[in-house]
Design a protein around this motif. Structure first.
Motif, mmCIF file in Angstrom:
data_model
loop_
_atom_site.group_PDB
_atom_site.id
_atom_site.type_symbol
_atom_site.label_atom_id
_atom_site.label_comp_id
_atom_site.label_asym_id
_atom_site.label_seq_id
_atom_site.Cartn_x
_atom_site.Cartn_y
_atom_site.Cartn_z
ATOM 1 N N ARG A 1 -32.548 -23.342 0.123
ATOM 2 C CA ARG A 1 -33.749 -24.023 0.613
ATOM 3 C C ARG A 1 -33.599 -24.401 2.082
ATOM 4 N N ALA A 2 -32.420 -24.909 2.458
ATOM 5 C CA ALA A 2 -32.175 -25.314 3.847
ATOM 6 C C ALA A 2 -32.257 -24.122 4.798
ATOM 7 N N TRP A 3 -31.864 -22.952 4.322
ATOM 8 C CA TRP A 3 -31.881 -21.759 5.162
ATOM 9 C C TRP A 3 -33.215 -21.005 5.072
ATOM 10 N N ASN A 4 -34.175 -21.533 4.343
ATOM 11 C CA ASN A 4 -35.473 -20.875 4.136
ATOM 12 C C ASN A 4 -35.338 -19.519 3.460
ATOM 13 N N ALA A 5 -34.371 -19.409 2.566
ATOM 14 C CA ALA A 5 -34.210 -18.194 1.766
ATOM 15 C C ALA A 5 -35.227 -18.218 0.629
ATOM 16 N N ASP A 6 -35.509 -17.062 0.066
ATOM 17 C CA ASP A 6 -36.447 -16.968 -1.051
ATOM 18 C C ASP A 6 -35.781 -17.308 -2.376
ATOM 19 N N GLY A 7 -34.465 -17.465 -2.358
ATOM 20 C CA GLY A 7 -33.760 -17.793 -3.580
ATOM 21 C C GLY A 7 -32.276 -17.894 -3.343
ATOM 22 N N ALA A 8 -31.565 -18.217 -4.431
ATOM 23 C CA ALA A 8 -30.113 -18.349 -4.384
ATOM 24 C C ALA A 8 -29.494 -17.427 -5.420
ATOM 25 N N TYR A 9 -28.282 -16.960 -5.109
ATOM 26 C CA TYR A 9 -27.554 -16.029 -5.958
ATOM 27 C C TYR A 9 -26.141 -16.551 -6.150
ATOM 28 N N GLY A 10 -25.656 -16.511 -7.385
ATOM 29 C CA GLY A 10 -24.286 -16.930 -7.626
ATOM 30 C C GLY A 10 -24.052 -17.254 -9.083
ATOM 31 N N ALA A 11 -22.977 -17.974 -9.336
ATOM 32 C CA ALA A 11 -22.631 -18.390 -10.694
ATOM 33 C C ALA A 11 -23.598 -19.477 -11.148
ATOM 34 N N ALA A 12 -23.827 -19.558 -12.449
ATOM 35 C CA ALA A 12 -24.791 -20.511 -13.009
ATOM 36 C C ALA A 12 -24.517 -21.939 -12.561
ATOM 37 N N GLU A 13 -23.248 -22.327 -12.467
ATOM 38 C CA GLU A 13 -22.883 -23.701 -12.114
ATOM 39 C C GLU A 13 -23.359 -24.094 -10.714
ATOM 40 N N VAL B 1 -28.468 -15.228 -11.247
ATOM 41 C CA VAL B 1 -27.140 -15.615 -11.707
ATOM 42 C C VAL B 1 -26.314 -14.379 -12.016
ATOM 43 N N THR B 2 -25.080 -14.377 -11.551
ATOM 44 C CA THR B 2 -24.163 -13.283 -11.847
ATOM 45 C C THR B 2 -23.641 -13.422 -13.273
ATOM 46 N N VAL B 3 -23.636 -12.292 -13.991
ATOM 47 C CA VAL B 3 -23.222 -12.282 -15.396
ATOM 48 C C VAL B 3 -22.345 -11.056 -15.656
ATOM 49 N N HIS B 4 -21.211 -11.310 -16.353
ATOM 50 C CA HIS B 4 -20.289 -10.225 -16.710
ATOM 51 C C HIS B 4 -19.999 -10.176 -18.200
ATOM 52 N N SER B 5 -20.508 -11.164 -18.951
ATOM 53 C CA SER B 5 -20.184 -11.256 -20.377
ATOM 54 C C SER B 5 -21.291 -12.006 -21.115
ATOM 55 N N LEU B 6 -21.199 -11.980 -22.445
ATOM 56 C CA LEU B 6 -22.149 -12.717 -23.276
ATOM 57 C C LEU B 6 -22.042 -14.220 -23.015
ATOM 58 N N ARG B 7 -20.845 -14.720 -22.823
ATOM 59 C CA ARG B 7 -20.642 -16.144 -22.524
ATOM 60 C C ARG B 7 -21.347 -16.539 -21.216
ATOM 61 N N GLU B 8 -21.198 -15.715 -20.191
ATOM 62 C CA GLU B 8 -21.860 -16.013 -18.919
ATOM 63 C C GLU B 8 -23.375 -15.879 -19.035
ATOM 64 N N LEU B 9 -23.846 -14.966 -19.874
ATOM 65 C CA LEU B 9 -25.285 -14.828 -20.105
ATOM 66 C C LEU B 9 -25.833 -16.116 -20.730
ATOM 67 N N ALA B 10 -25.108 -16.675 -21.683
ATOM 68 C CA ALA B 10 -25.528 -17.938 -22.297
ATOM 69 C C ALA B 10 -25.569 -19.056 -21.252
ATOM 70 N N ARG B 11 -24.588 -19.097 -20.353
ATOM 71 C CA ARG B 11 -24.587 -20.102 -19.276
ATOM 72 C C ARG B 11 -25.810 -19.927 -18.371
ATOM 73 N N ALA B 12 -26.134 -18.668 -18.072
ATOM 74 C CA ALA B 12 -27.300 -18.382 -17.218
ATOM 75 C C ALA B 12 -28.585 -18.871 -17.889
ATOM 76 N N VAL C 1 -30.837 -12.303 -14.167
ATOM 77 C CA VAL C 1 -29.380 -12.177 -14.151
ATOM 78 C C VAL C 1 -28.986 -10.841 -13.543
ATOM 79 N N MET C 2 -27.902 -10.868 -12.792
ATOM 80 C CA MET C 2 -27.319 -9.673 -12.207
ATOM 81 C C MET C 2 -26.137 -9.315 -13.098
ATOM 82 N N LEU C 3 -26.325 -8.301 -13.952
ATOM 83 C CA LEU C 3 -25.347 -7.917 -14.955
ATOM 84 C C LEU C 3 -24.450 -6.823 -14.401
ATOM 85 N N SER C 4 -23.122 -7.085 -14.379
ATOM 86 C CA SER C 4 -22.213 -6.140 -13.741
ATOM 87 C C SER C 4 -20.786 -6.267 -14.271
ATOM 88 N N PRO C 5 -19.942 -5.305 -13.892
ATOM 89 C CA PRO C 5 -20.258 -4.016 -13.274
ATOM 90 C C PRO C 5 -20.618 -2.982 -14.343
#
Length: 187
Positions: A84-96, A108-119, A127-131
């Motif tokens: 928001r401070a940088w006037n970006a259209d959004g944020a990307y990263g870990a759910a936390e 939100v970056t996701v690599h597993s079912l556990r991370e998907l639940a966190r997202a 969610v950005m599901l990878s790799p």
């Protein structure tokens, strides 16, 4: 068969881009050209962790201006407050790192079912599901592969963006039309 989700996030934001260019030191010299070549309405995810803070901000401002000239969104890898401070259209990263709020997309970056639940608990917009496939950035690293990608994507309550060794050709064989790449657009 895995579900395919619409890219529209109701009552929150304009439609989510289908194609995403992710930045880092390896593709920095080609970013302006890559942004010009992307289909109108694509997205830029700005990382550039290699730069000191002041230079990182200046490079973001420069690339966001170019991205928007071509009708693209500019997402910042960082906290929602920083986005928001940088006037970006959004944020990307870990759910936390991504606090809820209607003012910005949260990818939100996701690599597993556990991370998907966190997202999901964090109320991610996508969610950005990878790799999905082998990547140049992590040679020999474990991948989801198309089957596991399909299984995880089917469990997502939000749009899924495929990342990891992605190309236009590979994207056609996945249950989503949303995909991202770091180096695929540099050539």
């Amino acid at each position: 068969m895995a579900r395919c989700y619409s890219v529209f996030v109701p009552n929150r934001h304009p439609p989510l881009p289908q194609i995403w260019l992710i930045t880092d030191a390896r593709n920095d010299t080609a970013l302006e050209r890559s942004l010009a070549r992307l289909p109108r309405g694509s997205g830029l995810i700005y990382r550039h962790y290699h730069l000191p803070p002041v230079e990182r901000r200046a490079r973001f401002d420069e690339l966001a201006r170019i991205a928007r000239r071509f009708g693209h969104s500019a997402i910042l890898s960082g906290t929602t407050r920083q986005a928001r401070a940088w006037n970006a259209d959004g944020a990307y990263g870990a759910a936390e790192k991504l606090a809820p709020g209607p003012a910005t997309w949260r990818l939100v970056t996701v690599h597993s079912l556990r991370e998907l639940a966190r997202a999901h608990r964090a109320r991610a917009d996508a969610v950005m599901l990878s790799p999905v496939f082998p990547t140049r950035s992590h040679p020999g690293g474990a991948t989801l592969g198309p089957l596991r990608f399909h299984l995880l994507a089917a469990r997502s309550a939000v749009p899924v963006i495929a990342l990891g060794g992605m190309t236009r050709h590979r994207a056609r064989h996945l249950p989503t039309q949303n995909w991202a790449a770091i180096q695929a657009f540099a050539s």
